[in-house]
Motif scaffolding. Structure first.
Motif, PDB file in Angstrom:
ATOM      1  N   ASN A 157      -7.899   1.882  -2.866  1.00 53.12           N
ATOM      2  CA  ASN A 157      -7.838   3.238  -2.305  1.00 53.12           C
ATOM      3  C   ASN A 157      -8.133   3.286  -0.819  1.00 53.12           C
ATOM      4  O   ASN A 157      -8.088   4.364  -0.215  1.00 53.12           O
ATOM      5  CB  ASN A 157      -8.821   4.157  -3.060  1.00 53.12           C
ATOM      6  CG  ASN A 157      -8.289   4.538  -4.415  1.00 53.12           C
ATOM      7  OD1 ASN A 157      -7.107   4.790  -4.600  1.00 53.12           O
ATOM      8  ND2 ASN A 157      -9.173   4.573  -5.410  1.00 53.12           N
ATOM      9  N   GLU A 165     -12.076   0.658  -5.080  1.00 58.00           N
ATOM     10  CA  GLU A 165     -12.362   1.055  -3.694  1.00 58.00           C
ATOM     11  C   GLU A 165     -11.393   0.384  -2.729  1.00 58.00           C
ATOM     12  O   GLU A 165     -10.885   1.025  -1.800  1.00 58.00           O
ATOM     13  CB  GLU A 165     -13.793   0.705  -3.338  1.00 58.00           C
ATOM     14  CG  GLU A 165     -14.814   1.582  -4.037  1.00 58.00           C
ATOM     15  CD  GLU A 165     -16.252   1.093  -3.909  1.00 58.00           C
ATOM     16  OE1 GLU A 165     -16.498   0.105  -3.166  1.00 58.00           O
ATOM     17  OE2 GLU A 165     -17.126   1.679  -4.557  1.00 58.00           O
ATOM     18  N   SER A 171      -2.681   5.924  -6.223  1.00 54.50           N
ATOM     19  CA  SER A 171      -4.123   6.000  -6.467  1.00 54.50           C
ATOM     20  C   SER A 171      -4.565   4.877  -7.403  1.00 54.50           C
ATOM     21  O   SER A 171      -3.760   4.271  -8.097  1.00 54.50           O
ATOM     22  CB  SER A 171      -4.494   7.352  -7.092  1.00 54.50           C
ATOM     23  OG  SER A 171      -3.900   7.478  -8.374  1.00 54.50           O
ATOM     24  N   ASP A 231       0.768  -1.238   0.000  1.00 53.87           N
ATOM     25  CA  ASP A 231       0.000   0.000   0.000  1.00 53.87           C
ATOM     26  C   ASP A 231       0.807   1.300   0.000  1.00 53.87           C
ATOM     27  O   ASP A 231       0.405   2.245  -0.666  1.00 53.87           O
ATOM     28  CB  ASP A 231      -1.095   0.025   1.065  1.00 53.87           C
ATOM     29  CG  ASP A 231      -0.704  -0.519   2.405  1.00 53.87           C
ATOM     30  OD1 ASP A 231       0.444  -0.961   2.580  1.00 53.87           O
ATOM     31  OD2 ASP A 231      -1.551  -0.511   3.295  1.00 53.87           O
ATOM     32  N   GLU A 283      -8.157   4.121 -10.044  1.00 59.59           N
ATOM     33  CA  GLU A 283      -9.406   4.669 -10.569  1.00 59.59           C
ATOM     34  C   GLU A 283      -9.920   3.803 -11.705  1.00 59.59           C
ATOM     35  O   GLU A 283      -9.158   3.071 -12.335  1.00 59.59           O
ATOM     36  CB  GLU A 283      -9.221   6.111 -11.033  1.00 59.59           C
ATOM     37  CG  GLU A 283      -8.222   6.252 -12.170  1.00 59.59           C
ATOM     38  CD  GLU A 283      -7.911   7.701 -12.534  1.00 59.59           C
ATOM     39  OE1 GLU A 283      -8.176   8.591 -11.714  1.00 59.59           O
ATOM     40  OE2 GLU A 283      -7.403   7.903 -13.634  1.00 59.59           O
TER      41      GLU A 283
END
Length: 146
Positions: free
Chosen positions: A144, A141, A67, A62, A69
């Protein structure tokens, strides 16, 4: 009674400390056959449980992911941007893995296991193929959440 509260607090603190060392998101190398270094994990792919053998050391985790998307250009595709260090780690970690699978693990669960179609990515990755709209959004999701 105070001793009992202290004991419960100590156990809770120890549990948090143990799990704090495990990154929430990990990209792990999948090996075709089990080895002494690999561990077996289950992957629920469209309601079918599959076993994967993964190497325990993350290729990236992580802190390396800036990011994620949903792609606006390609349906059911996840675009991932890595940090500078993450891009270097990913390149070094997958250089001999063309055509091989990686496991994307979020909070201890394999959420995707794509096959690498290239080994030169820079800082931009794409996960494309057989993901549904819901699976694409869910993966974004999860990536992120960190």
């Amino acid at each position: 009674m105070k001793i009992l509260y202290l004991l419960v607090a100590l156990i809770a603190l120890t549990t948090v400390t143990v799990y704090a060392d495990v990154p929430a998101v990990q990209f792990l190398a999948v090996v075709a056959e089990p080895t002494s270094a690999s561990k077996e994990v289950e992957f629920n792919w469209r309601n079918e449980i599959r076993s994967l053998h993964v190497l325990p050391t993350p290729i990236i985790s992580d802190p390396d992911i800036e990011s994620a998307e949903v792609s606006l250009e390609q349906p059911n595709t996840v675009n991932i941007t890595l940090s500078e260090a993450g891009g270097v780690k990913f390149k070094n970690g997958i250089k001999d893995m063309l055509g091989k699978q990686i496991a994307i693990v979020v909070n201890g669960n394999v959420v995707s296991a794509p096959v690498l179609q290239a080994v030169e990515f820079g800082r931009k990755l794409q996960i494309a193929g057989t993901l549904s709209d819901r699976e694409t959004q869910s993966l974004v999701e999860k990536l992120n959440q960190k």
